[in-house]
Motif scaffolding. Structure first.
Motif, PDB file in Angstrom:
ATOM      1  N   ASP A  59       0.797  -1.222   0.000  1.00 25.43           N
ATOM      2  CA  ASP A  59       0.000   0.000   0.000  1.00 25.43           C
ATOM      3  C   ASP A  59       0.834   1.278   0.000  1.00 25.43           C
ATOM      4  OD1 ASP A  59      -2.641  -0.565  -0.469  1.00 25.43           O
ATOM      5  OD2 ASP A  59      -3.031  -1.152   1.598  1.00 25.43           O
ATOM      6  N   LEU A  60       2.126   1.163   0.043  1.00 20.59           N
ATOM      7  CA  LEU A  60       2.975   2.362  -0.048  1.00 20.59           C
ATOM      8  C   LEU A  60       2.817   3.022  -1.399  1.00 20.59           C
ATOM      9  CD1 LEU A  60       6.624   2.088   1.266  1.00 20.59           C
ATOM     10  CD2 LEU A  60       4.785   3.541   2.069  1.00 20.59           C
ATOM     11  N   SER A  61       2.579   2.240  -2.440  1.00 15.51           N
ATOM     12  CA  SER A  61       2.447   2.846  -3.772  1.00 15.51           C
ATOM     13  C   SER A  61       0.997   2.918  -4.210  1.00 15.51           C
ATOM     14  CB  SER A  61       3.279   2.076  -4.784  1.00 15.51           C
ATOM     15  OG  SER A  61       2.963   0.719  -4.737  1.00 15.51           O
ATOM     16  N   ASP A  62       0.055   2.971  -3.245  1.00 19.78           N
ATOM     17  CA  ASP A  62      -1.352   3.055  -3.608  1.00 19.78           C
ATOM     18  C   ASP A  62      -1.674   4.391  -4.267  1.00 19.78           C
ATOM     19  OD1 ASP A  62      -4.324   3.607  -3.129  1.00 19.78           O
ATOM     20  OD2 ASP A  62      -4.108   1.496  -2.609  1.00 19.78           O
ATOM     21  N   PHE A  63      -2.467   4.341  -5.342  1.00 23.78           N
ATOM     22  CA  PHE A  63      -2.759   5.570  -6.098  1.00 23.78           C
ATOM     23  C   PHE A  63      -3.481   6.617  -5.259  1.00 23.78           C
ATOM     24  CE2 PHE A  63      -6.491   2.887  -6.877  1.00 23.78           C
ATOM     25  CZ  PHE A  63      -7.529   3.772  -6.640  1.00 23.78           C
ATOM     26  N   LYS A  64      -4.209   6.171  -4.222  1.00 23.69           N
ATOM     27  CA  LYS A  64      -4.962   7.149  -3.442  1.00 23.69           C
ATOM     28  C   LYS A  64      -4.072   7.964  -2.510  1.00 23.69           C
ATOM     29  CE  LYS A  64      -8.662   4.767  -1.927  1.00 23.69           C
ATOM     30  NZ  LYS A  64      -8.470   3.549  -2.726  1.00 23.69           N
ATOM     31  N   GLN A  72       6.446   4.295  -5.705  1.00 28.41           N
ATOM     32  CA  GLN A  72       7.453   3.319  -6.125  1.00 28.41           C
ATOM     33  C   GLN A  72       8.850   3.718  -5.720  1.00 28.41           C
ATOM     34  OE1 GLN A  72       7.997   1.694  -9.835  1.00 28.41           O
ATOM     35  NE2 GLN A  72       5.911   0.957 -10.071  1.00 28.41           N
ATOM     36  N   ASN A  73       9.148   5.009  -5.868  1.00 31.53           N
ATOM     37  CA  ASN A  73      10.487   5.454  -5.484  1.00 31.53           C
ATOM     38  C   ASN A  73      10.727   5.215  -4.005  1.00 31.53           C
ATOM     39  OD1 ASN A  73      10.880   6.260  -8.078  1.00 31.53           O
ATOM     40  ND2 ASN A  73      10.393   8.420  -7.677  1.00 31.53           N
ATOM     41  N   LYS A  74       9.671   5.395  -3.228  1.00 28.59           N
ATOM     42  CA  LYS A  74       9.773   5.185  -1.790  1.00 28.59           C
ATOM     43  C   LYS A  74      10.095   3.715  -1.487  1.00 28.59           C
ATOM     44  CE  LYS A  74       7.136   7.182   1.957  1.00 28.59           C
ATOM     45  NZ  LYS A  74       5.838   7.741   2.340  1.00 28.59           N
ATOM     46  N   VAL A  75       9.399   2.812  -2.195  1.00 28.07           N
ATOM     47  CA  VAL A  75       9.640   1.379  -2.024  1.00 28.07           C
ATOM     48  C   VAL A  75      11.080   1.047  -2.404  1.00 28.07           C
ATOM     49  CG1 VAL A  75       9.041  -0.936  -2.873  1.00 28.07           C
ATOM     50  CG2 VAL A  75       7.227   0.715  -2.409  1.00 28.07           C
ATOM     51  N   VAL A  76      11.495   1.534  -3.571  1.00 24.08           N
ATOM     52  CA  VAL A  76      12.840   1.235  -4.062  1.00 24.08           C
ATOM     53  C   VAL A  76      13.900   1.765  -3.097  1.00 24.08           C
ATOM     54  CG1 VAL A  76      14.509   1.699  -5.910  1.00 24.08           C
ATOM     55  CG2 VAL A  76      12.141   1.105  -6.483  1.00 24.08           C
ATOM     56  N   ALA A  77      13.711   2.993  -2.631  1.00 20.51           N
ATOM     57  CA  ALA A  77      14.693   3.590  -1.719  1.00 20.51           C
ATOM     58  C   ALA A  77      14.778   2.787  -0.425  1.00 20.51           C
ATOM     59  CB  ALA A  77      14.312   5.039  -1.414  1.00 20.51           C
TER      60      ALA A  77
END
Ligand code: ADP
Ligand code: NI
Length: 216
Positions: A59-64, A72-77
């Motif tokens: 849910d970190l990259s959820d569109f809402k 996505q950048n947050k997940v990758v980082a």
């Protein structure tokens, strides 16, 4: 770090990020998806590390909440900070991209067995007793009525359309999404659990309409 330590660190990170969220996308939603993913995944031929990590991060990259890229950048980082290599990071972000619901008539294809497991777990948390509770919590948050007998449900044909949704009621959300999920499950275990949760929602709706009209 061992894989178990990485999972533990990820769970702590996510718990911190989502604390206080109350739309149904709180830490406890993620916790339930994580646990459901583990029980579904146990019966499938999947890499459980990828399953657990994707469930925790889904849910970190959820569109809402985030523009998709920012999420996505947050997940990758975060994954890079744990020392995971690019290949694993890529596999996890692909799983996460695959799993979100995009509208009743939008075909959502998954590209891995792991995505099928986590998608089933995420869908299970949207149905049954848990799904009912979350739907009304979300509806309240965005100011929707519980039900309006004069407003019909819409089958959204595109993701854009689904994101806009208009002035529907929370009961309509059952027809626009929740009651459709049972037939979209990927795994055998997911299908069985969804069937039970689906039946519970039908009982709920039946009583809801009766009570609405003073007939129960
Ligand atoms: P997830 O990312 O967990 O698949 P969503 O982001 O689509 O789910 O929605 C979060 C929760 O809010 C889910 O339980 C979902 O069914 C509910 N929800 C989403 N849209 C609506 C709506 N229009 N009315 C009521 N509940 C909704
Ligand atoms: Ni989710």
């Amino acid at each position: 770090m061992t894989n178990d330590e990485i999972i533990k660190r990820t769970a702590e990170f996510i718990e911190g990020e989502f604390k206080g969220e109350s739309t149904g996308h709180d830490w406890w939603h993620i916790y339930r998806v994580w646990k459901d993913s583990v029980s579904i995944g146990a019966k499938e031929n999947v890499d459980m590390f990828l399953v657990e990590m994707s469930a925790l991060l889904h849910d970190l990259s959820d569109f809402k909440f985030n523009e998709e890229k920012e999420g996505q950048n947050k997940v990758v980082a975060f994954l890079a900070s744990l020392g995971l290599d690019d290949e694993i990071i890529k596999r996890i972000t692909l799983i996460i991209e695959d799993i979100s619901f995009k509208g009743a008539e939008v075909d959502a294809k998954t590209r891995s067995e792991e995505a099928k497991v986590v998608q089933d777990a995420d869908r299970l948390d949207a149905i049954g007793a848990m799904g009912i509770a979350r739907a009304f919590a979300y509806g309240g948050k965005v100011g929707r009525p519980l039900y309006d007998p004069d407003v019909r449900a819409t089958m959204h044909k595109s993701f854009e359309d689904y994101k806009k949704h208009g002035n529907s009621s929370t009961i309509n959300h059952f027809y626009e999404k929740l009651l459709l999920l049972k037939n979209k499950m990927n795994t055998k275990t997911g299908k069985e659990l969804a069937q039970q949760r689906h039946e519970f929602m039908e009982i709920f709706l039946d009583r809801f309409y009766k009570e609405w009209e003073g007939k129960a």
